[in-house]
Design a protein around this motif. Structure first.
Motif, mmCIF file in Angstrom:
data_model
loop_
_atom_site.group_PDB
_atom_site.id
_atom_site.type_symbol
_atom_site.label_atom_id
_atom_site.label_comp_id
_atom_site.label_asym_id
_atom_site.label_seq_id
_atom_site.Cartn_x
_atom_site.Cartn_y
_atom_site.Cartn_z
ATOM 1 N N TRP A 53 -33.113 -0.311 -6.096
ATOM 2 C CA TRP A 53 -32.259 0.608 -6.849
ATOM 3 C C TRP A 53 -30.869 0.024 -7.083
ATOM 4 O O TRP A 53 -30.217 0.314 -8.081
ATOM 5 N N ASP A 56 -31.190 -2.274 -10.008
ATOM 6 C CA ASP A 56 -31.156 -1.472 -11.233
ATOM 7 C C ASP A 56 -29.718 -1.163 -11.630
ATOM 8 O O ASP A 56 -29.349 -1.226 -12.811
ATOM 9 N N LEU A 86 -37.231 -4.757 -11.150
ATOM 10 C CA LEU A 86 -36.401 -3.814 -11.893
ATOM 11 C C LEU A 86 -37.213 -2.638 -12.420
ATOM 12 O O LEU A 86 -38.379 -2.776 -12.785
ATOM 13 N N SER A 87 -36.563 -1.484 -12.491
ATOM 14 C CA SER A 87 -37.149 -0.330 -13.172
ATOM 15 C C SER A 87 -37.117 -0.578 -14.674
ATOM 16 O O SER A 87 -36.347 -1.424 -15.159
ATOM 17 N N ALA A 90 -33.672 -0.567 -16.309
ATOM 18 C CA ALA A 90 -32.871 -1.737 -15.961
ATOM 19 C C ALA A 90 -33.339 -2.963 -16.748
ATOM 20 O O ALA A 90 -32.530 -3.802 -17.157
ATOM 21 N N GLY A 130 -40.815 4.521 -14.113
ATOM 22 C CA GLY A 130 -39.718 4.153 -13.247
ATOM 23 C C GLY A 130 -40.051 4.372 -11.785
ATOM 24 O O GLY A 130 -41.172 4.709 -11.412
ATOM 25 N N ASN A 136 -30.055 7.046 -8.795
ATOM 26 C CA ASN A 136 -29.824 6.608 -10.173
ATOM 27 C C ASN A 136 -30.334 7.610 -11.202
ATOM 28 O O ASN A 136 -30.361 7.296 -12.393
ATOM 29 N N ASP A 138 -33.274 8.480 -11.832
ATOM 30 C CA ASP A 138 -34.345 7.711 -12.466
ATOM 31 C C ASP A 138 -35.551 8.615 -12.739
ATOM 32 O O ASP A 138 -36.324 8.927 -11.841
ATOM 33 N N ASN A 143 -35.867 6.798 -18.306
ATOM 34 C CA ASN A 143 -36.426 5.461 -18.529
ATOM 35 C C ASN A 143 -36.871 5.283 -19.973
ATOM 36 O O ASN A 143 -36.620 4.246 -20.592
#
Length: 245
Positions: A53, A56, A86-87, A90, A130, A136, A138, A143
């Motif tokens: 995270w 990201d 990475l997500s 990101a 994600g 974040n 997320d 996303n």
């Protein structure tokens, strides 16, 4: 405010101020530069970052600096080497960052390919899941919105983009927003980039509105009138009381 500085929030502020400046809004450039200076000074060494995270967050961190016209591509290229951690959002930020420094960087095409490959196809379109990290914020909507935001600028011809837009539109709430102000803001920014890329904002077309077969409005949208609101009023006693209108 008396609170300690936060790189993630500062990155958002720098990004927002940069966008406002590009749009012609007066921005105190010294303040913006102080934000950039802080981000560059507070940037952690990539090797010391272990949590995904945080990686990201670094992607947004680097994008904010690049969007402000500062920094170099070196740090972002290092982040590219751990892109598998990475997500999706990101990944999208990293592609935008590298493209900001060099439109011809081959890493950008790799990241866009990775992003498209991570998309989940459903009956309502393509979206990105994600990691679901709450720090974040997320979420699938977030996303997907950031993925759309990047694809609309870097690969507007891809079919993935239209399917992702369909997903966002299918997941609006009854009031036309999304699940949170955060998701709504990113969705609107993403869809604006799509409209810029497809020429929607330069459209010129006729429109007609009807209710229960009865014409209510007709007109032309184009030029200076394309974003003018129009309004129609229908007396309640003219609506069907026990059937869909």
């Amino acid at each position: 405010t008396g609170t300690s500085s936060n790189t993630y929030l500062t990155a958002y502020v720098v990004y927002g101020l940069s966008q406002a400046h590009e749009a012609g809004v007066f921005v105190n450039e010294a303040m913006l530069q102080r934000g950039v200076n802080y981000l560059e000074a507070a940037r952690p060494v990539l090797e010391t970052v272990s949590a995904n995270w945080r990686l990201d967050q670094l992607a947004l961190h680097y994008y904010a600096i690049a969007r402000a016209g500062a920094g170099t591509a070196g740090a972002a290229r290092n982040l590219f080497e751990v892109r598998d951690q990475l997500s999706p959002y990101a990944t999208a930020f990293l592609a935008l960052t590298l493209a900001a420094y060099d439109q011809g960087d081959e890493r950008v095409a790799t990241l866009l390919s990775d992003l498209s490959g991570e998309g989940v196809q459903t009956d309502t379109g393509i979206h990105w899941e994600g990691a679901g990290n709450r720090i974040n914020l997320d979420t699938p909507i977030f996303n997907t919105a950031v993925a759309v935001y990047a694809l609309a600028q870097l690969d507007p011809a891809t079919m993935t983009l239209s399917e992702a837009v369909r997903y966002l539109m299918n997941h609006r709430l009854s009031d036309g927003t999304w699940g949170s102000t955060y998701e709504t803001a990113w969705s609107l920014m993403a869809l604006t980039q799509v409209m810029k890329g497809t020429g929607e904002l330069a459209g010129d077309y006729g429109f007609t509105v009807a209710l229960n077969g009865r014409p209510l409005l007709t007109g032309q949208a184009g030029g200076q009138t394309r974003l003018n609101p129009v309004k129609a009023v229908v007396p309640i006693d003219e609506l069907y009381p026990e059937a869909p209108n």
